[in-house]
Design an enzyme around this catalytic site. Structure first.
Site, short mmCIF file in Angstrom:
data_model
loop_
_atom_site.label_atom_id
_atom_site.label_comp_id
_atom_site.label_asym_id
_atom_site.label_seq_id
_atom_site.Cartn_x
_atom_site.Cartn_y
_atom_site.Cartn_z
N GLU A 166 -25.85 21.88 25.29
CA GLU A 166 -27.14 21.51 25.53
C GLU A 166 -27.52 20.69 24.20
O GLU A 166 -27.94 19.73 24.28
CB GLU A 166 -28.00 22.56 26.11
CG GLU A 166 -27.40 23.09 27.56
CD GLU A 166 -28.80 23.86 28.35
OE1 GLU A 166 -29.20 24.80 27.66
OE2 GLU A 166 -28.87 23.09 29.17
N HIS A 226 -25.07 33.76 27.61
CA HIS A 226 -24.61 32.90 28.87
C HIS A 226 -24.18 31.35 28.14
O HIS A 226 -24.27 31.22 26.95
CB HIS A 226 -25.66 32.85 29.81
CG HIS A 226 -26.81 31.87 29.37
ND1 HIS A 226 -27.88 32.66 28.82
CD2 HIS A 226 -27.07 30.91 28.95
CE1 HIS A 226 -28.69 31.78 28.31
NE2 HIS A 226 -28.42 30.54 28.43
N HIS A 240 -23.08 27.12 28.47
CA HIS A 240 -23.20 25.85 29.01
C HIS A 240 -22.23 24.92 28.82
O HIS A 240 -21.62 24.95 27.53
CB HIS A 240 -24.61 25.18 28.59
CG HIS A 240 -25.71 25.96 28.80
ND1 HIS A 240 -26.62 25.82 29.71
CD2 HIS A 240 -26.33 26.97 27.98
CE1 HIS A 240 -27.58 26.66 30.08
NE2 HIS A 240 -27.44 27.45 28.87
ZN ZN Z 1 -28.84 28.79 28.03
#
Ligand code: ZN
Length: 247
Positions: free
Chosen positions: A119, A113, A115
């Site tokens: 992050e 997945h 971001h």
């Molecule tokens: Zn993640």
């Protein structure tokens, strides 16, 4: 036929459990002011590690120890099969045998997945997009391989995800062009390693993090399309506390 199939998958999606391993669908947490990262630890008892943990992710990777890290062998033989927009992230599910062996333990890819922006940071640098390849061992331990994207040429693997991505929250679509998730990775798999957590509630610790040193490229349009759907879904970097990063 296709409509029916999608409905069934959506129902299945909302039956998920929380955590980076599944990234599903506790109704109350998010990235807005009222339910964002600084509130997660108070939203539910089972999220208490989000505020009390001492080995949380993401981090700014900046306190290094030279280590003789073994070569990373990513043995992916399966396929990315579906793409879902679950309201927290864009998540791709996989099928088949995708494995990486770390510390002598075989970890199987569960999903990956995204971001926007990244992050983790590397020496203070934030990237516009980060992918997390979430792996689980037979004993239920987790390992995440983090891959950074920089703006540049269009990314072919990412395009195969974008082609079937729907902006509707709760949607889940089959990929018309299934592909080996290893297509994302750079040629050189040098990596940093640290011990951290899920970056989403319940923020469970004991996660092995391998952050690839080499980024890959994606076009401005591709990154913008991801960001338009996910918004800013990056938890802020967390204190290192006693930790160092192996490099
Ligand atoms: Zn993640």
């Amino acid at each position: 036929m296709r409509t029916l199939f999608l409905l069934t998958l959506s129902t299945f999606l909302f039956a998920g459990v929380t955590g980076e391993g599944h990234h599903a669908d506790h109704p109350s947490w998010g990235y807005a002011k009222e339910n964002g990262p600084s509130k997660w630890g108070d939203l539910a008892f089972e999220f208490h590690i989000c505020k009390e943990g001492v080995n949380q992710s993401p981090i700014d990777l900046n306190r290094f120890i030279e280590a003789d890290l073994p070569d990373l062998k990513i043995i992916y033989a399966g396929n990315a099969t579906t793409v879902a927009n679950n309201g927290h992230t864009i998540k791709v599910e996989v099928m088949g045998k995708d494995e990486v062996v770390v510390d002598g333990i075989p970890f199987s890819l569960v999903q990956f997945h995204f971001h926007t922006p990244s992050e983790n940071k590397i020496k203070g640098k934030q990237f516009p997009l980060e992918a997390h390849f979430v792996h689980e061992s037979p004993q239920g331990e987790f390992l995440v391989i983090a891959l950074m994207f920089e703006e540049g040429e269009p990314n072919k693997a990412l395009q195969k995800v974008l082609n079937d991505l729907n902006s509707t929250v709760g949607s889940k679509n089959l990929l018309h062009e299934m592909f080996n998730p290893g297509e994302f990775f750079p040629k050189k798999l040098d990596y940093y390693r640290y011990s951290g957590s899920f970056t989403t509630p319940p923020c469970t610790e004991g996660v092995r993090w391998l952050v690839l040193k080499n980024s890959v490229e994606a076009s401005k349009e591709q990154i913008e399309k991801m960001h338009k759907i996910m918004g800013d879904n990056n938890r802020p970097t967390q204190p290192l506390k006693a930790r160092c990063v192996l490099k």
